[in-house]
Write a protein that holds these residues in place. Structure first.
Motif, PDB file in Angstrom:
ATOM      1  N   TYR A  24      32.736  34.344  45.432  1.00 22.31           N
ATOM      2  CA  TYR A  24      32.476  35.652  44.838  1.00 22.31           C
ATOM      3  C   TYR A  24      33.697  36.091  44.039  1.00 22.31           C
ATOM      4  O   TYR A  24      34.818  36.137  44.559  1.00 22.31           O
ATOM      5  CB  TYR A  24      32.149  36.673  45.941  1.00 22.31           C
ATOM      6  CG  TYR A  24      30.954  36.229  46.760  1.00 22.31           C
ATOM      7  CD1 TYR A  24      29.668  36.487  46.302  1.00 22.31           C
ATOM      8  CD2 TYR A  24      31.112  35.531  47.948  1.00 22.31           C
ATOM      9  CE1 TYR A  24      28.561  36.062  47.032  1.00 22.31           C
ATOM     10  CE2 TYR A  24      30.018  35.102  48.678  1.00 22.31           C
ATOM     11  CZ  TYR A  24      28.749  35.368  48.216  1.00 22.31           C
ATOM     12  OH  TYR A  24      27.660  34.950  48.933  1.00 22.31           O
ATOM     13  N   LYS A  25      33.440  36.419  42.770  1.00 27.27           N
ATOM     14  CA  LYS A  25      34.508  36.832  41.847  1.00 27.27           C
ATOM     15  C   LYS A  25      34.419  38.346  41.661  1.00 27.27           C
ATOM     16  O   LYS A  25      33.375  38.877  41.281  1.00 27.27           O
ATOM     17  CB  LYS A  25      34.333  36.122  40.504  1.00 27.27           C
ATOM     18  CG  LYS A  25      35.324  36.551  39.450  1.00 27.27           C
ATOM     19  CD  LYS A  25      35.042  35.823  38.138  1.00 27.27           C
ATOM     20  CE  LYS A  25      35.894  36.356  37.011  1.00 27.27           C
ATOM     21  NZ  LYS A  25      35.554  35.708  35.725  1.00 27.27           N
ATOM     22  N   VAL A  26      35.556  39.022  41.918  1.00 30.83           N
ATOM     23  CA  VAL A  26      35.610  40.480  41.784  1.00 30.83           C
ATOM     24  C   VAL A  26      36.676  40.825  40.747  1.00 30.83           C
ATOM     25  O   VAL A  26      37.817  40.382  40.856  1.00 30.83           O
ATOM     26  CB  VAL A  26      35.955  41.147  43.139  1.00 30.83           C
ATOM     27  CG1 VAL A  26      36.071  42.653  42.982  1.00 30.83           C
ATOM     28  CG2 VAL A  26      34.924  40.789  44.187  1.00 30.83           C
ATOM     29  N   THR A  27      36.280  41.629  39.743  1.00 32.48           N
ATOM     30  CA  THR A  27      37.230  42.122  38.749  1.00 32.48           C
ATOM     31  C   THR A  27      37.543  43.562  39.124  1.00 32.48           C
ATOM     32  O   THR A  27      36.653  44.425  39.133  1.00 32.48           O
ATOM     33  CB  THR A  27      36.651  42.032  37.325  1.00 32.48           C
ATOM     34  OG1 THR A  27      36.255  40.682  37.088  1.00 32.48           O
ATOM     35  CG2 THR A  27      37.676  42.460  36.299  1.00 32.48           C
ATOM     36  N   ASP A  30      41.997  47.537  37.518  1.00 31.80           N
ATOM     37  CA  ASP A  30      43.236  47.275  36.769  1.00 31.80           C
ATOM     38  C   ASP A  30      43.170  45.958  35.996  1.00 31.80           C
ATOM     39  O   ASP A  30      44.122  45.555  35.338  1.00 31.80           O
ATOM     40  CB  ASP A  30      44.447  47.280  37.691  1.00 31.80           C
ATOM     41  CG  ASP A  30      44.413  46.166  38.733  1.00 31.80           C
ATOM     42  OD1 ASP A  30      43.415  45.433  38.791  1.00 31.80           O
ATOM     43  OD2 ASP A  30      45.405  46.034  39.476  1.00 31.80           O
ATOM     44  N   GLY A  31      42.030  45.239  36.069  1.00 34.82           N
ATOM     45  CA  GLY A  31      41.849  43.999  35.322  1.00 34.82           C
ATOM     46  C   GLY A  31      42.173  42.743  36.118  1.00 34.82           C
ATOM     47  O   GLY A  31      41.923  41.635  35.652  1.00 34.82           O
ATOM     48  N   SER A  32      42.742  42.896  37.302  1.00 36.61           N
ATOM     49  CA  SER A  32      43.067  41.712  38.105  1.00 36.61           C
ATOM     50  C   SER A  32      41.784  41.123  38.687  1.00 36.61           C
ATOM     51  O   SER A  32      40.811  41.835  38.927  1.00 36.61           O
ATOM     52  CB  SER A  32      44.060  42.062  39.211  1.00 36.61           C
ATOM     53  OG  SER A  32      43.485  43.000  40.096  1.00 36.61           O
TER      54      SER A  32
END
Length: 173
Positions: A24-27, A30-32
Protein backbone atom coordinates in the motif's frame (compact mmCIF):
# COMPACT_ATOMS: atom_id res chain seq x y z
CA UNK A 1 25.01 -29.79 -16.97
CA UNK A 2 24.48 -26.15 -18.01
CA UNK A 3 21.15 -27.07 -19.62
CA UNK A 4 20.04 -28.80 -16.43
CA UNK A 5 20.97 -25.69 -14.41
CA UNK A 6 19.04 -23.48 -16.86
CA UNK A 7 15.97 -25.70 -16.76
CA UNK A 8 15.95 -25.94 -12.96
CA UNK A 9 16.42 -22.17 -12.46
CA UNK A 10 13.76 -21.45 -15.10
CA UNK A 11 11.40 -23.71 -13.19
CA UNK A 12 12.29 -21.87 -9.97
CA UNK A 13 11.51 -18.50 -11.56
CA UNK A 14 8.26 -19.81 -12.98
CA UNK A 15 7.16 -21.11 -9.58
CA UNK A 16 8.05 -17.88 -7.80
CA UNK A 17 6.47 -15.55 -10.36
CA UNK A 18 2.94 -16.88 -9.76
CA UNK A 19 2.57 -15.12 -6.38
CA UNK A 20 2.58 -11.37 -5.91
CA UNK A 21 2.74 -9.23 -2.81
CA UNK A 22 0.22 -6.50 -2.02
CA UNK A 23 1.79 -3.21 -0.94
CA UNK A 24 0.00 0.00 0.00
CA UNK A 25 1.40 3.34 -1.15
CA UNK A 26 0.43 6.45 0.83
CA UNK A 27 1.24 9.99 -0.31
CA UNK A 28 1.21 12.35 2.68
CA UNK A 29 0.16 16.02 2.51
CA UNK A 30 3.82 17.17 2.61
CA UNK A 31 4.51 15.08 -0.54
CA UNK A 32 6.46 12.30 1.16
CA UNK A 33 5.62 8.75 0.14
CA UNK A 34 5.52 5.72 2.39
CA UNK A 35 4.89 2.06 1.66
CA UNK A 36 3.31 -0.47 3.99
CA UNK A 37 1.94 -3.98 4.05
CA UNK A 38 -1.03 -2.72 6.11
CA UNK A 39 -4.07 -1.16 4.35
CA UNK A 40 -4.63 2.53 5.16
CA UNK A 41 -7.16 5.14 4.15
CA UNK A 42 -6.25 7.02 0.93
CA UNK A 43 -3.69 4.29 0.07
CA UNK A 44 -3.10 3.10 -3.47
CA UNK A 45 -2.92 -0.69 -3.74
CA UNK A 46 0.12 -2.04 -5.63
CA UNK A 47 0.80 -5.61 -6.67
CA UNK A 48 4.55 -6.25 -6.57
CA UNK A 49 6.09 -9.10 -8.52
CA UNK A 50 8.56 -11.22 -6.55
CA UNK A 51 12.26 -10.56 -7.02
CA UNK A 52 13.87 -13.47 -8.84
CA UNK A 53 16.47 -15.16 -6.67
CA UNK A 54 18.70 -18.16 -6.96
CA UNK A 55 19.42 -20.16 -3.83
CA UNK A 56 23.01 -19.98 -2.61
CA UNK A 57 25.21 -22.91 -3.45
CA UNK A 58 26.41 -25.01 -0.56
CA UNK A 59 30.22 -24.83 -0.48
CA UNK A 60 32.03 -28.10 -0.62
CA UNK A 61 34.17 -28.83 2.42
CA UNK A 62 37.83 -27.92 2.06
CA UNK A 63 40.21 -30.73 2.74
CA UNK A 64 43.79 -30.07 3.73
CA UNK A 65 46.35 -32.68 3.04
CA UNK A 66 48.84 -33.10 5.80
CA UNK A 67 52.48 -33.01 4.86
CA UNK A 68 54.54 -36.14 5.38
CA UNK A 69 56.17 -36.36 8.80
CA UNK A 70 59.12 -38.58 7.92
CA UNK A 71 62.72 -37.38 8.21
CA UNK A 72 63.14 -37.18 4.43
CA UNK A 73 60.57 -34.37 4.15
CA UNK A 74 61.91 -31.16 2.57
CA UNK A 75 60.29 -27.81 2.01
CA UNK A 76 60.69 -26.87 -1.65
CA UNK A 77 60.47 -23.09 -1.41
CA UNK A 78 59.99 -20.21 1.00
CA UNK A 79 59.38 -16.78 -0.52
CA UNK A 80 58.87 -13.44 1.18
CA UNK A 81 56.20 -11.95 -1.08
CA UNK A 82 56.01 -8.67 0.85
CA UNK A 83 57.96 -6.54 1.32
CA UNK A 84 59.68 -7.18 -2.01
CA UNK A 85 63.46 -7.42 -1.77
CA UNK A 86 65.22 -4.05 -2.18
CA UNK A 87 61.94 -2.14 -2.10
CA UNK A 88 61.28 1.28 -0.61
CA UNK A 89 58.12 1.62 1.47
CA UNK A 90 56.41 4.85 2.49
CA UNK A 91 54.71 4.39 5.84
CA UNK A 92 53.66 7.25 8.05
CA UNK A 93 53.25 4.92 11.02
CA UNK A 94 56.15 2.61 10.25
CA UNK A 95 53.79 -0.37 10.02
CA UNK A 96 54.85 -3.01 7.46
CA UNK A 97 53.18 -6.35 6.72
CA UNK A 98 55.47 -9.29 6.01
CA UNK A 99 53.86 -12.02 3.86
CA UNK A 100 55.33 -15.40 2.99
CA UNK A 101 54.58 -18.26 0.61
CA UNK A 102 55.73 -21.73 1.63
CA UNK A 103 55.62 -24.86 -0.52
CA UNK A 104 54.50 -27.36 0.60
CA UNK A 105 52.42 -25.92 3.41
CA UNK A 106 53.72 -25.77 6.97
CA UNK A 107 53.66 -29.08 8.83
CA UNK A 108 51.76 -29.20 12.13
CA UNK A 109 54.94 -29.50 14.21
CA UNK A 110 56.89 -26.69 12.46
CA UNK A 111 56.73 -22.91 12.98
CA UNK A 112 57.85 -19.75 11.22
CA UNK A 113 60.50 -17.59 12.90
CA UNK A 114 60.59 -13.92 11.84
CA UNK A 115 63.86 -12.04 12.39
CA UNK A 116 64.13 -8.27 11.90
CA UNK A 117 67.71 -7.10 11.51
CA UNK A 118 68.86 -10.38 13.11
CA UNK A 119 66.61 -10.17 16.19
CA UNK A 120 63.65 -12.55 16.59
CA UNK A 121 60.35 -10.68 16.53
CA UNK A 122 57.91 -13.61 16.22
CA UNK A 123 57.65 -17.39 16.30
CA UNK A 124 54.28 -18.45 14.93
CA UNK A 125 52.24 -20.68 12.61
CA UNK A 126 50.81 -17.80 10.54
CA UNK A 127 52.32 -16.91 7.16
CA UNK A 128 52.11 -13.14 7.67
CA UNK A 129 53.18 -10.72 10.36
CA UNK A 130 52.53 -7.04 11.01
CA UNK A 131 55.65 -5.15 12.09
CA UNK A 132 54.69 -1.93 13.85
CA UNK A 133 56.46 1.40 14.36
CA UNK A 134 59.60 0.56 12.40
CA UNK A 135 62.21 3.28 12.35
CA UNK A 136 63.08 4.86 9.02
CA UNK A 137 66.00 3.31 7.25
CA UNK A 138 67.04 0.01 5.70
CA UNK A 139 66.03 -3.24 7.38
CA UNK A 140 66.40 -6.96 6.66
CA UNK A 141 63.59 -9.40 7.39
CA UNK A 142 64.49 -13.09 7.53
CA UNK A 143 61.90 -15.85 7.78
CA UNK A 144 62.87 -19.39 8.78
CA UNK A 145 60.90 -22.61 9.03
CA UNK A 146 61.83 -24.09 12.41
CA UNK A 147 61.32 -27.74 13.38
CA UNK A 148 60.53 -28.90 16.96
CA UNK A 149 64.29 -29.20 17.68
CA UNK A 150 64.67 -25.47 16.82
CA UNK A 151 66.56 -26.30 13.62
CA UNK A 152 66.08 -24.01 10.61
CA UNK A 153 64.86 -26.15 7.69
CA UNK A 154 64.65 -23.38 5.07
CA UNK A 155 64.94 -19.59 5.15
CA UNK A 156 64.44 -16.50 3.01
CA UNK A 157 65.43 -12.84 3.43
CA UNK A 158 64.28 -9.52 2.06
CA UNK A 159 65.89 -6.12 2.45
CA UNK A 160 63.68 -3.03 2.40
CA UNK A 161 63.86 0.66 3.25
CA UNK A 162 61.21 2.46 5.31
CA UNK A 163 60.53 6.10 4.48
CA UNK A 164 58.59 7.99 7.15
CA UNK A 165 57.69 11.65 7.23
CA UNK A 166 59.38 13.75 9.87
CA UNK A 167 57.73 16.55 11.80
CA UNK A 168 60.02 19.52 12.10
CA UNK A 169 59.44 22.49 14.29
CA UNK A 170 59.21 25.72 12.40
CA UNK A 171 59.36 29.26 13.59
CA UNK A 172 56.76 31.86 12.72
CA UNK A 173 58.21 35.38 12.61
Amino acid sequence: MALLFFVSTSKLYAEESTSTTTVYKVTKPDGSISYSDQPQSNAVTLEVEPVPTIPALKPSPISFSSAPTDDSFLYQSLVISAPIDRSALHSGTGDITVSTILEPSLRAEDKLRFLLDGAEVALQKGASLLLTSLNRGTHTITVQVIDPQNKALISASSQFTVHRPIARAFKIN
